[in-house]
Design an enzyme around this catalytic site. Structure first.
Site, PDB file in Angstrom:
ATOM      1  N   LYS A  42      52.038  30.530  41.927  1.00 33.59           N
ATOM      2  CA  LYS A  42      52.901  31.230  42.852  1.00 33.59           C
ATOM      3  C   LYS A  42      53.086  30.436  44.145  1.00 33.59           C
ATOM      4  O   LYS A  42      53.939  30.757  44.958  1.00 33.59           O
ATOM      5  CB  LYS A  42      52.279  32.600  43.219  1.00 33.59           C
ATOM      6  CG  LYS A  42      51.984  33.490  42.045  1.00 33.59           C
ATOM      7  CD  LYS A  42      51.116  34.666  42.532  1.00 33.59           C
ATOM      8  CE  LYS A  42      50.387  35.273  41.347  1.00 33.59           C
ATOM      9  NZ  LYS A  42      49.311  36.149  41.785  1.00 33.59           N
ATOM     10  N   GLY A  43      52.271  29.408  44.324  1.00 32.30           N
ATOM     11  CA  GLY A  43      52.231  28.683  45.599  1.00 32.30           C
ATOM     12  C   GLY A  43      53.552  28.077  46.024  1.00 32.30           C
ATOM     13  O   GLY A  43      53.805  27.881  47.205  1.00 32.30           O
ATOM     14  N   ASP A  99      52.941  23.353  45.666  1.00 35.55           N
ATOM     15  CA  ASP A  99      52.563  23.584  47.061  1.00 35.55           C
ATOM     16  C   ASP A  99      51.668  22.474  47.603  1.00 35.55           C
ATOM     17  O   ASP A  99      51.884  21.963  48.691  1.00 35.55           O
ATOM     18  CB  ASP A  99      51.881  24.966  47.221  1.00 35.55           C
ATOM     19  CG  ASP A  99      50.723  25.195  46.252  1.00 35.55           C
ATOM     20  OD1 ASP A  99      50.433  24.300  45.422  1.00 35.55           O
ATOM     21  OD2 ASP A  99      50.111  26.272  46.306  1.00 35.55           O
ATOM     22  N   ASP A 102      45.975  18.221  45.135  1.00 34.27           N
ATOM     23  CA  ASP A 102      44.586  18.067  45.563  1.00 34.27           C
ATOM     24  C   ASP A 102      43.916  17.063  44.616  1.00 34.27           C
ATOM     25  O   ASP A 102      44.154  15.866  44.738  1.00 34.27           O
ATOM     26  CB  ASP A 102      43.941  19.457  45.531  1.00 34.27           C
ATOM     27  CG  ASP A 102      42.555  19.525  46.129  1.00 34.27           C
ATOM     28  OD1 ASP A 102      42.269  18.770  47.061  1.00 34.27           O
ATOM     29  OD2 ASP A 102      41.735  20.350  45.657  1.00 34.27           O
ATOM     30  N   LYS A 130      46.672  15.986  49.670  1.00 35.26           N
ATOM     31  CA  LYS A 130      45.337  15.597  50.154  1.00 35.26           C
ATOM     32  C   LYS A 130      44.958  14.342  49.368  1.00 35.26           C
ATOM     33  O   LYS A 130      44.187  14.416  48.408  1.00 35.26           O
ATOM     34  CB  LYS A 130      44.312  16.696  49.837  1.00 35.26           C
ATOM     35  CG  LYS A 130      44.409  17.968  50.647  1.00 35.26           C
ATOM     36  CD  LYS A 130      43.295  18.931  50.185  1.00 35.26           C
ATOM     37  CE  LYS A 130      43.375  20.274  50.850  1.00 35.26           C
ATOM     38  NZ  LYS A 130      42.472  21.265  50.194  1.00 35.26           N
ATOM     39  N   PHE A 151      40.489  23.457  53.656  1.00 32.59           N
ATOM     40  CA  PHE A 151      41.223  24.447  52.871  1.00 32.59           C
ATOM     41  C   PHE A 151      42.338  25.038  53.732  1.00 32.59           C
ATOM     42  O   PHE A 151      42.102  25.525  54.831  1.00 32.59           O
ATOM     43  CB  PHE A 151      40.300  25.536  52.334  1.00 32.59           C
ATOM     44  CG  PHE A 151      40.903  26.202  51.136  1.00 32.59           C
ATOM     45  CD1 PHE A 151      40.886  25.575  49.898  1.00 32.59           C
ATOM     46  CD2 PHE A 151      41.540  27.427  51.255  1.00 32.59           C
ATOM     47  CE1 PHE A 151      41.482  26.157  48.793  1.00 32.59           C
ATOM     48  CE2 PHE A 151      42.138  28.018  50.149  1.00 32.59           C
ATOM     49  CZ  PHE A 151      42.102  27.383  48.924  1.00 32.59           C
ATOM     50  N   VAL A 152      43.555  24.961  53.222  1.00 31.04           N
ATOM     51  CA  VAL A 152      44.715  25.401  53.995  1.00 31.04           C
ATOM     52  C   VAL A 152      45.416  26.581  53.315  1.00 31.04           C
ATOM     53  O   VAL A 152      45.376  26.716  52.090  1.00 31.04           O
ATOM     54  CB  VAL A 152      45.719  24.243  54.225  1.00 31.04           C
ATOM     55  CG1 VAL A 152      45.067  23.136  55.032  1.00 31.04           C
ATOM     56  CG2 VAL A 152      46.261  23.696  52.913  1.00 31.04           C
ATOM     57  N   ASP A 158      47.414  30.255  49.073  1.00 26.71           N
ATOM     58  CA  ASP A 158      46.524  31.404  49.205  1.00 26.71           C
ATOM     59  C   ASP A 158      45.073  30.997  49.236  1.00 26.71           C
ATOM     60  O   ASP A 158      44.692  29.900  48.818  1.00 26.71           O
ATOM     61  CB  ASP A 158      46.706  32.343  48.009  1.00 26.71           C
ATOM     62  CG  ASP A 158      46.108  31.763  46.728  1.00 26.71           C
ATOM     63  OD1 ASP A 158      46.475  30.621  46.367  1.00 26.71           O
ATOM     64  OD2 ASP A 158      45.259  32.427  46.108  1.00 26.71           O
ATOM     65  N   ARG A 164      49.391  34.207  51.755  1.00 28.51           N
ATOM     66  CA  ARG A 164      50.597  33.488  51.311  1.00 28.51           C
ATOM     67  C   ARG A 164      51.766  33.712  52.252  1.00 28.51           C
ATOM     68  O   ARG A 164      52.654  32.879  52.378  1.00 28.51           O
ATOM     69  CB  ARG A 164      51.017  33.957  49.910  1.00 28.51           C
ATOM     70  CG  ARG A 164      50.052  33.584  48.791  1.00 28.51           C
ATOM     71  CD  ARG A 164      50.726  33.767  47.443  1.00 28.51           C
ATOM     72  NE  ARG A 164      49.790  33.832  46.334  1.00 28.51           N
ATOM     73  CZ  ARG A 164      49.332  32.780  45.666  1.00 28.51           C
ATOM     74  NH1 ARG A 164      49.721  31.570  45.998  1.00 28.51           N
ATOM     75  NH2 ARG A 164      48.495  32.932  44.662  1.00 28.51           N
TER      76      ARG A 164
HETATM   77  P1  IMP Z   1      44.552  20.249  41.829  1.00 30.66           P
HETATM   78  O1  IMP Z   1      44.620  20.488  40.360  1.00 30.66           O
HETATM   79  O2  IMP Z   1      43.129  20.000  42.287  1.00 30.66           O
HETATM   80  O3  IMP Z   1      45.495  19.183  42.331  1.00 30.66           O
HETATM   81  O4  IMP Z   1      44.868  21.619  42.518  1.00 30.66           O
HETATM   82  C1  IMP Z   1      46.115  21.953  42.846  1.00 30.66           C
HETATM   83  C2  IMP Z   1      46.188  23.433  43.100  1.00 30.66           C
HETATM   84  O5  IMP Z   1      45.022  23.929  43.752  1.00 30.66           O
HETATM   85  C3  IMP Z   1      47.323  23.710  44.035  1.00 30.66           C
HETATM   86  O6  IMP Z   1      48.486  24.001  43.317  1.00 30.66           O
HETATM   87  C4  IMP Z   1      46.836  24.900  44.800  1.00 30.66           C
HETATM   88  O7  IMP Z   1      47.210  26.078  44.134  1.00 30.66           O
HETATM   89  C5  IMP Z   1      45.353  24.800  44.810  1.00 30.66           C
HETATM   90  N1  IMP Z   1      44.844  24.233  46.064  1.00 30.66           N
HETATM   91  C6  IMP Z   1      44.303  23.014  46.296  1.00 30.66           C
HETATM   92  N2  IMP Z   1      43.963  22.848  47.581  1.00 30.66           N
HETATM   93  C7  IMP Z   1      44.306  23.999  48.201  1.00 30.66           C
HETATM   94  C8  IMP Z   1      44.206  24.456  49.577  1.00 30.66           C
HETATM   95  O8  IMP Z   1      43.739  23.774  50.507  1.00 30.66           O
HETATM   96  N3  IMP Z   1      44.671  25.708  49.808  1.00 30.66           N
HETATM   97  C9  IMP Z   1      45.208  26.513  48.850  1.00 30.66           C
HETATM   98  N4  IMP Z   1      45.314  26.123  47.557  1.00 30.66           N
HETATM   99  C10 IMP Z   1      44.853  24.884  47.238  1.00 30.66           C
HETATM  100 MG    MG Z   2      49.377  25.808  43.063  1.00 28.98          MG
END
Ligand code: IMP
Ligand code: MG
Length: 178
Positions: A42-43, A99, A102, A130, A151-152, A158, A164
């Site tokens: 949903k981000g 969104d 990470d 990030k 964490f943002v 969210d 959100r």
């Molecule tokens: P990844 O698979 O580790 O790249 O995670 C990506 C997903 O984790 C993003 O789509 C977000 O939904 C969530 N996420 C990662 N970091 C944050 C943060 O700082 N705040 C909120 N959601 C995050």
């Molecule tokens: Mg996401």
């Protein structure tokens, strides 16, 4: 400002500038293409709805929901598609809208799957990045801005399904999740 937010990292004004800059760039790059903007729910919602209105081209939109998080602040790495797209990707130039990037595990998984579905091209637009947290081999094509390893929340992002609707990107106080 919401009391759970330590500080604002990206203001409403900066978000508008990001959307205008990326929209202009995408409009240039996709002139002769068949653009499908694919949001990861949903981000993506606020970023995607603002971004597509800055793209001056005919385009289609669709959404996918994937889960890789529990209620914590780190990706589990176990990615699952819980809502799939409704249309055939054949002949589309797909722009995935996320969104935040990470570890990259979520988008790595999603783009591997989409590659098997006949898309003509696949690119990634992420509002936030990030980069120092990257584990999976994923490089975004369009980035709103980099953020530190904190964490943002807000503007779609969210913590435990909350925050959100904040109109800015804020750094969440550590006491909320530690
Ligand atoms: P990844 O698979 O580790 O790249 O995670 C990506 C997903 O984790 C993003 O789509 C977000 O939904 C969530 N996420 C990662 N970091 C944050 C943060 O700082 N705040 C909120 N959601 C995050
Ligand atoms: Mg996401």
């Amino acid at each position: 400002m919401n009391p759970d937010v330590e500080k604002i990292l990206v203001s409403e004004e900066q978000l508008r500038e990001i959307n205008m800059r990326l929209g202009k760039q995408i409009t240039e790059d996709y002139k002769d293409k068949n653009l499908l903007v694919l949001g990861i729910l949903k981000g993506c919602v606020f970023f995607m709805t603002d971004l597509v209105r800055c793209i001056d081209l005919p385009l289609s939109i669709d959404f996918m929901t994937v889960s890789s998080y529990g209620s914590g602040t780190r990706s589990s790495g176990r990615v699952k598609i819980t809502k799939d797209i409704d249309i055939d990707l054949d002949g589309y130039d797909v722009l995935i809208v996320e969104d935040i990037l990470d570890s990259g595990k979520t988008l790595h998984y999603v783009s591997q799957i989409l590659k098997t579905r006949g898309a003509r091209s696949i690119k990634i637009a992420t509002l936030l990045d990030k980069p120092e947290r990257r584990v999976a081999p994923i490089t975004p094509d369009y980035v709103g801005c980099d953020v530190p390893d904190e964490f943002v929340v807000g503007y779609g992002l969210d913590y435990d399904q909350k925050y959100r609707n904040l109109p800015y990107i804020g750094q969440l106080r550590r006491s909320i999740y530690e």
